[in-house]
Write a protein that holds these residues in place. Sequence first.
Motif: not given
Length: 259
Positions: A100, A104, A108, A118, A120-121, A129-130, A148, A151, A168
């Motif tokens: 990650t 981030t 987290r 949670a 947003y970034t 990652v997304a 993964s 998201k 996230e």
Amino acid sequence: MTIDKTVASADEAVADITDGASLAVGGFGLSGVPIVLIDALSRGSATDLHVASNNCGTDGWGLGILLEQHRIARVVASYIGENKEFGRQYLAGELEVELTPQGTLAERLRAAGSGIPAFYTPAGVGTWVADGEMPWRYAADGSVAVTSPPKEVREFDVDGQRVPFVLELSLVCDFGLVRAAKGDRHGNLVFHRSARNFNPLAAMAGRTTIAEVEELVEPGEIDPDDVHVPGIFVHRVVELTGEQITTKHIEKRTTRENS
């Protein structure tokens, strides 16, 4: 009523960390790593541990000790380098790794301690990652066994433009393990320069946080303005011995000739 959070030894402090526990561990490289608590864990039997830390130590030091013992099942980290065994276990399918972005990861952990589920970034938008498909675990034959999930991505107005952000989740852990330069019996902590790194965040993210401290002082001896982590986040404090304080490794020793 007097609140004294000190514990006699590191072994006693980590005694209730059991199989499958999740750990938020402070440190960056080898700076500020709670090595005494990690050593105590290595003498115990807890296995299948889930670790959230910037990296996983180096070969034979820090979290690298638990890796070599095959006691870690999953790692959330931003960096694999400087640890050959970490990379080997990941690529061999012996270890699940959620890579990650560093910022981030920090947020987290901070969000976990702030009661924020949670956030947003923009970091990671348009990447695995997304979008998902980040290799979390490899199979023995080198193929990807676990990836993964995608998201949620949502657009927000930023300076008059619609900008995408990825959702996230915060990273609450069963235990937080940190090392501080100074602490009092109430659990208030002070870190020394770069050793501060991920330690305050790991302390915030743990449901039960254990701090090893190089200098133990009485309550009131730390100026409130100097406190980096207030004692409300810390549940156990272990005072280090002189030998434990001075036993520190350097990742890369660089010297130059005197001119």
